[in-house]
Design an enzyme around this catalytic site. Structure first.
Site, PDB file in Angstrom:
ATOM      1  N   GLU A 278       0.825  -1.206   0.000  1.00  0.00           N
ATOM      2  CA  GLU A 278       0.000   0.000   0.000  1.00  0.00           C
ATOM      3  C   GLU A 278       0.861   1.258   0.000  1.00  0.00           C
ATOM      4  O   GLU A 278       0.778   2.091   0.896  1.00  0.00           O
ATOM      5  CB  GLU A 278      -0.973  -0.040   1.194  1.00  0.00           C
ATOM      6  CG  GLU A 278      -1.805  -1.317   1.173  1.00  0.00           C
ATOM      7  CD  GLU A 278      -2.903  -1.389   2.207  1.00  0.00           C
ATOM      8  OE1 GLU A 278      -2.683  -0.916   3.332  1.00  0.00           O
ATOM      9  OE2 GLU A 278      -3.972  -1.935   1.879  1.00  0.00           O
ATOM     10  N   ASP A 357      -7.934  -9.329   2.805  1.00  0.00           N
ATOM     11  CA  ASP A 357      -7.644  -8.356   3.856  1.00  0.00           C
ATOM     12  C   ASP A 357      -8.660  -8.430   4.990  1.00  0.00           C
ATOM     13  O   ASP A 357      -9.539  -7.580   5.086  1.00  0.00           O
ATOM     14  CB  ASP A 357      -7.662  -6.950   3.229  1.00  0.00           C
ATOM     15  CG  ASP A 357      -7.258  -5.877   4.216  1.00  0.00           C
ATOM     16  OD1 ASP A 357      -6.716  -6.224   5.280  1.00  0.00           O
ATOM     17  OD2 ASP A 357      -7.493  -4.690   3.923  1.00  0.00           O
ATOM     18  N   GLU A 385     -12.088  -3.656  12.006  1.00  0.00           N
ATOM     19  CA  GLU A 385     -12.155  -2.805  10.823  1.00  0.00           C
ATOM     20  C   GLU A 385     -13.315  -3.174   9.891  1.00  0.00           C
ATOM     21  O   GLU A 385     -14.111  -2.326   9.523  1.00  0.00           O
ATOM     22  CB  GLU A 385     -10.824  -2.891  10.057  1.00  0.00           C
ATOM     23  CG  GLU A 385     -10.864  -2.146   8.737  1.00  0.00           C
ATOM     24  CD  GLU A 385      -9.531  -2.167   8.004  1.00  0.00           C
ATOM     25  OE1 GLU A 385      -8.575  -2.770   8.509  1.00  0.00           O
ATOM     26  OE2 GLU A 385      -9.466  -1.564   6.915  1.00  0.00           O
TER      27      GLU A 385
END
Ligand code: GCW
Length: 665
Positions: A278, A357, A385
């Site tokens: 990322e 993820d 998350e």
């Protein structure tokens, strides 16, 4: 009876007095060490605080003895059996309680286990217990920024930083260390992951004294620090022209830097690195592979006994959605499998549980079991998350149990649980769910996720249900409240799965924050996570004739996942592109199953809310209403998911719900 809990104290609540008070009134310690003294201090302080036993630390005539197994055997002529590193023995007779560790940390773990069992009413004359952790590397990695914000944090500001500085409430950090040690966590990475954050700054001389002070707070609890560092440090901090891992100056720079860091923190556990991930710098910037990158840093740590945790979250995050030749799910395996055996001994690759993820429903990564000559760990997220952000109740051990169940089909004893127990997976890492909120985790019931994480690292053979019952009983001192709370925990993950993205398509979340639905939020983005729904079909063909992802698994699993008839249906859209009229095992179409699960998911949350409301008269007002508010928000979220998903597919297909429930035009 009112169950009045102190949220701050988590699983250390006050109890009525206990039977063995006479023996517990004095704690004897015959060996001197930082951790052992802390173990004795913790035992006497917590007995006094929570069990109404006035307990003091004394010599060898005390009713309760704490020490190491070799120490107690030698000094008192006992014959305590030895166990594995960090393990312990607990023995209760009518004249003495013995809590003995294989080593000093084992003794501390024995103390916390003893206190938990005492609270659960499971310590009696005659109790004999021997226990040890399955794996030696049980870590948490903080994503806190030096600003004080926590990346993907849902429980307030950072415990460690504020406004560009290391800045903390010392007592709070000690209390955190206690929580961690009590569930067996022995590694804690600090220093964030992104940008010019603490990962950069903590390894400079101006901040290393701060790191040393933090390390000193965690040390008596057997928690060693790791530092998140940046691959680019040789040029951003060191002013070298490059960070090329094969450049001699770069190698020398890391060595010098490690030497400096170890002068401040001699027992540092090592570094954690997020490289080529990322937009973060990494070996690819210099045309090097990840073994070359990792080994350069590992070499600097090796003389100090440090380990390098190297994350495998490497993929192309600048993909063109039009390009169907790239499959992000393949990335970690494609990058790391060819390098198996090329990493230095003190490198630990850290592999996310799934190929994407931390998604709600995604398969277990094909790297597990496939790496056979490299040390590696399993990575999960305790912070929620993608699983409701500590607004929605989502009990994660339910998911982790299923991850551990996954059979990689590489040889005998090939489930993740067995690989972990047999040492073929070298440990576990996760991102914690804590912050400065008074109850640590935002949602009080999310404390169960932190607790469960530690317990599963210690003993991967525990079931999600055992852990739910244990945590609930430790936290809610009334048995019937604890029962309802465990029921809520156990219902929560299946409910969340139902109202979330259907059948393994993943990433139907809002791109900005990852809370709530946005069906096409990622569809035309560069992140590589597409579902490609059209009027007729949805999902990605990852079979041999599709992206080939499925061929990364051992042959039996490739066959299992590769055929829609045998693929677990919960994951079917991860592996296959299917028409909406595809008939599933229950005889109903894929589309009808999407409608059904979303109506059911919402109804489940409604039911959970009612169960919680039933506790009103049993709980203290604060705990009751803070959780109630969250359930109400969760219901609104589930409704949004239900209606957006169902409306989306209804509009795409024009096919109505067989039960004619309300779907919006
Ligand atoms: O889940 C993703 C998060 C990123 C995070 C990344 C990672 C810290 O959305 O915020 O970066 O995982 O695992 O590094």
């Amino acid at each position: 009876m009112i169950c009045n809990i102190k949220e701050y104290d988590c699983w250390f609540q006050r109890r009525a007095s206990v039977p063995l008070a006479r023996l517990l009134g004095s704690v004897g310690l015959l060996e001197q060490s930082l951790v052992l003294e802390n173990a004795a201090g913790e035992l006497s302080a917590l007995l006094t605080k929570n069990f109404a036993v006035l307990s003091v630390v004394e010599g060898k005539d005390a009713g309760t003895l704490i020490g190491t197994i070799p120490g107690l055997n030698a000094q008192l002529g006992l014959k305590l059996p030895s166990t594995k590193p960090e393990g312990f023995v607990i023995k209760v007779s009518d004249t003495r309680v013995i809590i003995a560790g294989q080593d000093e940390i084992g003794a501390l773990y024995g103390v916390y286990r003893f206190l938990a069992l005492l609270a659960l009413g499971k310590i009696n004359v005659g109790t004999e217990l021997i226990d040890a952790p399955a794996t030696q590397f049980r870590s948490l990695t903080h994503w806190d920024n030096i600003s004080g914000d926590v990346i993907r944090g849902y429980a307030g500001k950072s415990l460690f930083y504020n406004n560009g500085r290391v800045d903390y409430d010392e007592q709070r950090v000690i209390d955190y260390a206690r929580l961690l040690a009590s569930i067996g966590i022995n590694r804690l990475a600090i220093g964030g992951t992104f940008g010019p954050g603490p990962g950069q700054l903590l390894i400079t001389e101006s901040m290393l004294p701060d790191v040393a002070r933090l390390a000193a707070l965690f040390r008596p609890f057997g928690v060693k620090l790791l530092l998140n560092v940046k691959f680019s440090a040789p040029y951003t901090l060191g002013k070298l022209p490059t960070a090329d891992p094969l450049d001699a100056d770069v190698v020398a720079w890391w060595k010098e830097r490690a030497d400096l860091i170890y002068r401040y923190v001699p027992d540092l556990a090592g570094f954690v690195v997020k490289a080529d991930s990322e937009m973060e710098p990494g070996p690819f910037d210099y045309g090097r592979n990840h073994a070359e990158g990792a080994n350069a840093l590992a070499a600097a740590l090796a003389p100090h006994g440090g380990e390098l945790v190297w994350r495998c979250f490497v993929y192309n995050c600048a993909q063109d959605w039009r390009d169907q030749s790239i499959d992000r799910a393949r990335a970690a395996y494609d990058v790391f499998k060819p390098l198996d055996g090329m990493f230095a001994d003190n490198v630990l690759l850290q592999v996310k549980f799934g190929p994407y993820d931390f998604q709600v429903l995604e398969p277990v990564s094909p790297l597990f079991g496939a790496l056979s000559k490299t040390r590696y760990t399993l990575e999960v997220q305790v912070t929620q998350e993608y699983t409701g952000q500590q607004i929605d109740l989502c009990y994660l051990p339910y998911k982790w149990e299923r991850i551990l169940d996954f059979d990689t089909r590489y040889g005998p004893r090939s489930t993740l649980r067995e690989l972990l127990i047999d040492g073929k997976i070298s440990g576990v890492g996760a991102i914690p769910n804590v912050g400065l909120d008074h109850n640590w985790t935002g949602h009080t019931l999310a404390q169960a996720n932190l607790y469960g994480y530690g317990r599963l690292c210690w003993d991967p053979s525990l079931s999600a249900e055992q852990i739910a019952r244990e945590w609930s009983a430790l936290t809610f001192t009334d048995a019937s409240v604890a029962d309802t709370v465990s029921e809520l925990l156990l219902r929560s993950y299946p409910a969340y799965e139902k109202y979330n993205a259907p059948f393994g398509v993943c990433f139907m979340v809002t791109p900005a924050g990852h809370y709530g639905p946005n069906i096409e939020g990622y569809e035309f983005s560069p992140w590589g996570t597409y579902h490609r729904a059209d009027r007729f079909a949805i999902g990605i063909d990852r079979t041999g004739s599709g992206t080939g992802y499925v061929t990364q698994y051992a042959p039996e699993n490739a066959a299992l996942f590769g055929d829609p008839a045998t693929c677990p249906e919960q994951l079917i859209l991860f592996f296959h592109r299917l028409r909406y009229d595809y008939v599933m095992k229950n005889g109903q179409t894929l589309l009808q199953n999407i409608y059904n699960t979303h109506f059911e998911g919402y109804d489940e949350v409604k039911h959970m809310l009612e169960l919680w409301k039933g506790l009103k008269d049993w709980l203290d007002e604060h705990t009751y209403s803070s959780v109630l508010t969250r359930f109400e928000r969760q219901l609104a979220n589930a409704r949004e998911w239900r209606d957006q998903i169902n409306t989306y597919f209804w509009r795409k297909t024009g096919i109505t719900d067989a039960h004619v429930r309300k779907i919006y035009e």
